[in-house]
Design an enzyme around this catalytic site. Sequence first.
Site, mmCIF file in Angstrom:
data_model
loop_
_atom_site.group_PDB
_atom_site.id
_atom_site.type_symbol
_atom_site.label_atom_id
_atom_site.label_comp_id
_atom_site.label_asym_id
_atom_site.label_seq_id
_atom_site.Cartn_x
_atom_site.Cartn_y
_atom_site.Cartn_z
ATOM 1 N N THR A 12 0.824 -1.221 0.000
ATOM 2 C CA THR A 12 0.000 0.000 0.000
ATOM 3 C C THR A 12 0.856 1.268 0.000
ATOM 4 O O THR A 12 0.682 2.150 -0.849
ATOM 5 C CB THR A 12 -0.923 -0.001 1.243
ATOM 6 O OG1 THR A 12 -1.645 -1.234 1.242
ATOM 7 C CG2 THR A 12 -1.888 1.166 1.231
ATOM 8 N N THR A 35 7.974 -9.991 -2.536
ATOM 9 C CA THR A 35 8.250 -11.361 -2.064
ATOM 10 C C THR A 35 7.658 -12.400 -3.017
ATOM 11 O O THR A 35 8.152 -13.516 -3.095
ATOM 12 C CB THR A 35 7.658 -11.597 -0.654
ATOM 13 O OG1 THR A 35 6.277 -11.216 -0.688
ATOM 14 C CG2 THR A 35 8.390 -10.803 0.396
ATOM 15 N N ARG A 36 6.569 -12.005 -3.704
ATOM 16 C CA ARG A 36 5.850 -12.961 -4.558
ATOM 17 C C ARG A 36 5.479 -12.328 -5.899
ATOM 18 O O ARG A 36 5.300 -11.103 -5.979
ATOM 19 C CB ARG A 36 4.540 -13.381 -3.870
ATOM 20 C CG ARG A 36 4.711 -14.421 -2.779
ATOM 21 C CD ARG A 36 3.349 -14.922 -2.317
ATOM 22 N NE ARG A 36 2.478 -13.835 -1.886
ATOM 23 C CZ ARG A 36 2.508 -13.282 -0.684
ATOM 24 N NH1 ARG A 36 3.363 -13.719 0.215
ATOM 25 N NH2 ARG A 36 1.702 -12.296 -0.369
ATOM 26 N N GLY A 111 4.556 1.904 11.453
ATOM 27 C CA GLY A 111 4.308 0.609 12.096
ATOM 28 C C GLY A 111 5.444 0.185 13.008
ATOM 29 O O GLY A 111 5.310 -0.752 13.789
ATOM 30 N N CYS A 141 -0.009 7.456 9.530
ATOM 31 C CA CYS A 141 -0.977 8.331 8.851
ATOM 32 C C CYS A 141 -1.720 9.211 9.849
ATOM 33 O O CYS A 141 -1.899 10.415 9.621
ATOM 34 C CB CYS A 141 -1.959 7.492 8.039
ATOM 35 S SG CYS A 141 -2.699 6.148 8.987
ATOM 36 N N GLY A 195 -1.153 9.763 20.958
ATOM 37 C CA GLY A 195 -0.653 10.983 21.628
ATOM 38 C C GLY A 195 0.866 10.925 21.791
ATOM 39 O O GLY A 195 1.595 11.817 21.323
ATOM 40 N N HIS A 220 -9.697 7.654 7.916
ATOM 41 C CA HIS A 220 -9.905 7.887 9.346
ATOM 42 C C HIS A 220 -10.547 9.277 9.508
ATOM 43 O O HIS A 220 -10.328 10.161 8.673
ATOM 44 C CB HIS A 220 -8.589 7.953 10.116
ATOM 45 C CG HIS A 220 -7.677 6.781 9.961
ATOM 46 N ND1 HIS A 220 -7.959 5.526 10.438
ATOM 47 C CD2 HIS A 220 -6.431 6.683 9.426
ATOM 48 C CE1 HIS A 220 -6.943 4.706 10.200
ATOM 49 N NE2 HIS A 220 -6.006 5.386 9.572
ATOM 50 N N GLN A 301 -5.541 7.311 4.815
ATOM 51 C CA GLN A 301 -4.451 6.544 5.426
ATOM 52 C C GLN A 301 -3.469 5.982 4.416
ATOM 53 O O GLN A 301 -2.285 5.790 4.716
ATOM 54 C CB GLN A 301 -5.035 5.408 6.286
ATOM 55 C CG GLN A 301 -5.601 4.202 5.527
ATOM 56 C CD GLN A 301 -7.018 4.424 4.993
ATOM 57 O OE1 GLN A 301 -7.624 5.443 5.265
ATOM 58 N NE2 GLN A 301 -7.548 3.457 4.252
HETATM 59 P P1 NAD Z 1 1.200 -3.699 3.099
HETATM 60 O O1 NAD Z 1 0.945 -5.009 3.732
HETATM 61 O O2 NAD Z 1 0.180 -3.111 2.205
HETATM 62 O O3 NAD Z 1 2.555 -3.768 2.261
HETATM 63 C C1 NAD Z 1 3.707 -4.383 2.756
HETATM 64 C C2 NAD Z 1 4.493 -4.956 1.597
HETATM 65 O O4 NAD Z 1 5.676 -5.583 2.103
HETATM 66 C C3 NAD Z 1 3.724 -6.046 0.827
HETATM 67 O O5 NAD Z 1 3.935 -5.853 -0.560
HETATM 68 C C4 NAD Z 1 4.385 -7.344 1.290
HETATM 69 O O6 NAD Z 1 4.370 -8.344 0.284
HETATM 70 C C5 NAD Z 1 5.806 -6.876 1.527
HETATM 71 N N1 NAD Z 1 6.536 -7.729 2.469
HETATM 72 C C6 NAD Z 1 6.057 -8.519 3.464
HETATM 73 N N2 NAD Z 1 7.075 -9.128 4.104
HETATM 74 C C7 NAD Z 1 8.206 -8.710 3.500
HETATM 75 C C8 NAD Z 1 9.578 -8.996 3.699
HETATM 76 N N3 NAD Z 1 9.996 -9.810 4.671
HETATM 77 N N4 NAD Z 1 10.486 -8.398 2.882
HETATM 78 C C9 NAD Z 1 10.102 -7.545 1.888
HETATM 79 N N5 NAD Z 1 8.801 -7.256 1.652
HETATM 80 C C10 NAD Z 1 7.878 -7.821 2.456
HETATM 81 O O7 NAD Z 1 1.580 -2.708 4.284
HETATM 82 P P2 NAD Z 1 1.405 -1.139 4.294
HETATM 83 O O8 NAD Z 1 0.016 -0.812 4.661
HETATM 84 O O9 NAD Z 1 1.994 -0.557 3.069
HETATM 85 O O10 NAD Z 1 2.294 -0.761 5.573
HETATM 86 C C11 NAD Z 1 3.697 -0.625 5.485
HETATM 87 C C12 NAD Z 1 4.160 0.255 6.630
HETATM 88 O O11 NAD Z 1 3.559 1.538 6.473
HETATM 89 C C13 NAD Z 1 3.771 -0.232 8.021
HETATM 90 O O12 NAD Z 1 4.756 0.162 8.930
HETATM 91 C C14 NAD Z 1 2.490 0.527 8.301
HETATM 92 O O13 NAD Z 1 2.216 0.671 9.663
HETATM 93 C C15 NAD Z 1 2.825 1.860 7.664
HETATM 94 N N6 NAD Z 1 1.665 2.657 7.271
HETATM 95 C C16 NAD Z 1 0.560 2.075 6.737
HETATM 96 C C17 NAD Z 1 -0.545 2.854 6.429
HETATM 97 C C18 NAD Z 1 -1.795 2.261 5.884
HETATM 98 O O14 NAD Z 1 -2.854 2.730 6.225
HETATM 99 N N7 NAD Z 1 -1.747 1.258 5.051
HETATM 100 C C19 NAD Z 1 -0.488 4.232 6.634
HETATM 101 C C20 NAD Z 1 0.680 4.815 7.115
HETATM 102 C C21 NAD Z 1 1.746 4.015 7.454
#
Ligand code: NAD
Length: 338
Positions: A12, A35-36, A111, A141, A195, A220, A301
């Site tokens: 994402t 990864t895939r 995260g 976010c 907070g 949100h 987000q």
């Molecule tokens: P996601 O699950 O959508 O994407 C994560 C990606 O990482 C996927 O493509 C997955 O295949 C890949 N992945 C998984 N294991 C892996 C590994 N060992 N090595 C390499 N790639 C790997 O997650 P996201 O929502 O993009 O979140 C990523 C980070 O951003 C997190 O820390 C999350 O908290 C933060 N974040 C997310 C949002 C949200 O709302 N989605 C907003 C702000 C911040």
Amino acid sequence: MKIKVGINGFGTIGKRAAWAVSKQDDMELVGVTKTRPSFEALMAIDQGFPLYAACQDDVAGFEKAGMKTAGTLDDLLTKVDIIVDTTPGGVAEGYKSKYEAAGVKGIFQGGEDHSLTGISFNAMANYHESWGAKFSRVVSCNTTGLCRTLYPIDKEIGVSRVIASLIRRGADPGDRKGSMLNAIEPSLKLPTHHGPDVQTIMPWMNIQTMAVVTPTTLMHVHCIAVDLKRKTTEDEVVSIWQLTPRVRLVRGKDGIKSTGQVMELSRDMGNPRGDMMEIVVWKDGIKVVDDHLYYYQAIHQESDVVPEIVDCIRSMTKLEQDPLRSIAKTNKALGLSK
Ligand code: NAD
């Protein structure tokens, strides 16, 4: 010379960060990892982003699917100045030693805990703290949204206390798992971590938060009550946010009454993926009573942190000293109006 950037984790946030980096004239997107061999891996190839397998064990899967990779993450790390780690929360911390061993700077996401990097980032509020840093963390976010609107109010008027209630989306639109379908779940551990997360950016901010998770995927919504250090007016607050980068004022009067219409607006604006990278504040939902301010804001987000990641790269690699110039440059490249 352009700063060479890699993205580890093309999900994402990762796919949006890759797109955003590819739009900057002072950065080069060297590659992204998967990864895939999923549809997202195919999209990376279609968009011309060199695709790397996250590790050697993943290579066979790509080969079997007939997808050519440019190597593994280890290879990518030999070619970049900085890696944006957008792997899932908790996974990313395991990569820090790898980045360190490769001599590559790293940006983590919300995260991960602040303690992983000791520095967290928001472009307006603390750009210089990441200046030249080896590692930094772009806050979540929700924290990004709280910093974007509270920082300028604190700067111009002064904030003595904030109470914010966060109505959280239950999952992202593309997720297969998330909150319950027909229930609202309060976070029972109070105050919530949001907070303290704001305090990783603005340690002086007296802020407490509560949160509930709801069965929606769009955005949100925050309901925010602020005690100010002096009396103000709604006009003054509006004029501050009108000048604040990445804050968009909308009106219920114009038919934007919910997150549904906010996302419709972003699609109508032709924003890539229909994203709304700005924090959306309802202008006719702002109320001031003496030295108390009340307002609602909506957070997309999936995208609000994306321009912050670009600015964080500029700060960590010392590409631009002035936060406002970096913000303006990023905004222009991403099509944001201010
Ligand atoms: P996601 O699950 O959508 O994407 C994560 C990606 O990482 C996927 O493509 C997955 O295949 C890949 N992945 C998984 N294991 C892996 C590994 N060992 N090595 C390499 N790639 C790997 O997650 P996201 O929502 O993009 O979140 C990523 C980070 O951003 C997190 O820390 C999350 O908290 C933060 N974040 C997310 C949002 C949200 O709302 N989605 C907003 C702000 C911040």
